[in-house]
Design a protein around this motif. Sequence first.
Motif, short mmCIF file in Angstrom:
data_model
loop_
_atom_site.label_atom_id
_atom_site.label_comp_id
_atom_site.label_asym_id
_atom_site.label_seq_id
_atom_site.Cartn_x
_atom_site.Cartn_y
_atom_site.Cartn_z
N PHE A 130 -3.85 -2.39 -12.98
CA PHE A 130 -2.77 -1.49 -12.60
C PHE A 130 -1.44 -2.00 -13.16
O PHE A 130 -1.17 -3.20 -13.17
N LYS A 131 -0.62 -1.08 -13.60
CA LYS A 131 0.66 -1.43 -14.20
C LYS A 131 1.78 -1.51 -13.18
O LYS A 131 2.77 -2.22 -13.40
N VAL A 132 1.67 -0.76 -12.10
CA VAL A 132 2.74 -0.72 -11.11
C VAL A 132 2.15 -0.91 -9.72
O VAL A 132 0.95 -0.77 -9.49
N SER A 133 3.02 -1.23 -8.78
CA SER A 133 2.59 -1.38 -7.39
C SER A 133 2.68 -0.03 -6.68
O SER A 133 3.10 0.98 -7.25
N GLY A 134 2.28 -0.01 -5.42
CA GLY A 134 2.37 1.20 -4.62
C GLY A 134 1.05 1.56 -3.98
O GLY A 134 0.12 0.75 -3.91
N GLN A 197 18.22 3.93 3.34
CA GLN A 197 17.68 5.13 2.72
C GLN A 197 16.51 4.82 1.79
O GLN A 197 15.54 5.59 1.71
N ASN A 198 16.58 3.68 1.09
CA ASN A 198 15.63 3.41 0.00
C ASN A 198 14.51 2.45 0.36
O ASN A 198 13.58 2.29 -0.42
N ILE A 199 14.61 1.78 1.51
CA ILE A 199 13.53 0.90 1.96
C ILE A 199 12.73 1.59 3.05
O ILE A 199 13.28 2.10 4.02
N LYS A 200 11.42 1.63 2.88
CA LYS A 200 10.51 2.14 3.91
C LYS A 200 9.52 1.02 4.23
O LYS A 200 9.24 0.16 3.40
N TYR A 391 -1.27 -8.33 12.42
CA TYR A 391 -0.34 -7.29 11.97
C TYR A 391 0.10 -7.59 10.54
O TYR A 391 0.34 -8.74 10.17
N ILE A 392 0.20 -6.54 9.75
CA ILE A 392 0.65 -6.64 8.36
C ILE A 392 1.83 -5.69 8.18
O ILE A 392 1.81 -4.55 8.64
N VAL A 393 2.86 -6.19 7.49
CA VAL A 393 4.05 -5.39 7.19
C VAL A 393 4.20 -5.31 5.67
O VAL A 393 4.23 -6.34 4.99
N ILE A 394 4.28 -4.09 5.15
CA ILE A 394 4.47 -3.85 3.71
C ILE A 394 5.79 -3.10 3.53
O ILE A 394 5.93 -1.97 4.02
N PRO A 395 6.79 -3.69 2.85
CA PRO A 395 8.00 -2.95 2.53
C PRO A 395 7.87 -2.22 1.20
O PRO A 395 7.27 -2.74 0.24
N TYR A 396 8.43 -1.03 1.12
CA TYR A 396 8.44 -0.22 -0.10
C TYR A 396 9.90 0.02 -0.50
O TYR A 396 10.76 0.22 0.36
N TYR A 397 10.14 0.04 -1.79
CA TYR A 397 11.50 0.26 -2.29
C TYR A 397 11.47 1.26 -3.43
O TYR A 397 10.69 1.13 -4.37
N ARG A 406 7.75 1.45 -4.89
CA ARG A 406 7.15 0.14 -5.17
C ARG A 406 6.86 -0.57 -3.85
O ARG A 406 7.70 -0.61 -2.95
N ALA A 407 5.68 -1.14 -3.74
CA ALA A 407 5.37 -2.03 -2.62
C ALA A 407 5.82 -3.43 -3.06
O ALA A 407 5.27 -3.99 -4.02
N ILE A 408 6.81 -4.00 -2.38
CA ILE A 408 7.48 -5.19 -2.92
C ILE A 408 7.15 -6.46 -2.15
O ILE A 408 7.75 -7.51 -2.42
#
Length: 420
Positions: A130-134, A197-200, A391-397, A406-408
């Motif tokens: 894979f080239k990108v995350s997510g 706004q940009n972090i989920k 528990y697992i926490v994944i931030p997206y930007y 992106r999952a960062i």
Amino acid sequence: MSKSLKHLLFITLVSLPCVLFAQSNTPKNNTAEHIRTIQIHTSEKYSGIPILKLGEAFRISFDDINGDEADYYYRITHHNFDWTPSPLYKNEYLNGFDEIRILNYENSFNTLQLYSHYRLSIPNEDTKGFKVSGNYQIEVYDDDDEVVFSRKFIVYEPIATVKVYIKRSRNLKHIDSKQSVQFEIDSPNEIIRNPRQNIKTLVVQNNDISNSITNLVPQFTIANTLIYKYDQESSFGGGNEYLSFDSKDIRASTVSIRSIDLKELYHNYLYTNVVRSNRRYTYNPDINGSFVIRNLDAEDNNIEADYAWMHFLLECYESIGDGEIHLYGNFNNYTLDETTLLKYDKKSGLYYNKRLFKQGFYNYKYVLLKPDKTIDHGFISGDFDETENEYIVIPYYRAPNARYDRAIGKGKGSSTNITN
């Protein structure tokens, strides 16, 4: 267009992704009846939804109990944070090709239930990685282009550091039953613009993505660190330790299997389970809903482990109204269908179910499906703050003008270290 109308349209468009995610977050049972024992093997010993570091390999395996050596193919798609399709073209996220036939399969050996066992490794000669995350989804389909099953997985970049803390609820009403997830996201090398706004964030309990929280925004920032110190908004029911059975020897009784019968296949009858919500918490080690395939007498569990009908009994005198009681666990990707539904026997006063399982060690529990299609995880099992959960926490930007989420990073916490 008036300012008030523009404002209303903006609110509607901003709110729409959240609605879509709430609808698509619960796994739908799109698995064909003849496809069984789907496993995704990663570096984690036990996993529900796979969460992979960018560049990490993984393997998918499954059984076709028709045993006819059918041809299967796979395709991979990239998705936004809310699991809607992303606008990226395939060559932007995939290095190589998909829609390739799965060539690695074997037929079962020395089993009553015939089946063909398939294995797919990624990367491989055609799909390099894979080239990108997510967010990603893999679909397996047959010669008629009918999807026989699909699975979600997440690929992340180790850009941000995520620290996770598990706390008891600050609400005295829930202090003995809920666990709150607090966390910090630190990205020293990545300039995050407008994080509210940009972090989920995706907060998952026991790798069950259908039981997750997705609507948290950072409360405040210290330097490059985003702070999330919610209580009720980030709390999960503590649940209880999973029940389990071990069928590694389907011809012998165990601590969970009371009797055996041989018909067309082996039938294993489990001891009767009871409602635990009205009892005190008792620690019992589990693997948080997952399962392991094994046959005591096999050299290769993949093709020598047999299938058996497992019979479940539940003693429940609580009124469920128009609800339904279901088996629940990673054995079928935490989905509810006709094979997990328990029926009521008026003569014995017990709920019962039988389901086909490949030999192994399985975690399971009982849940209540309410008439509004929500799941009450604690109705049968209870909710306790002492329960061991992961528990697992994944931030997206999504940066300004970017086209995908992106999952960062990835953070992990356990309630064994719960504090006030």
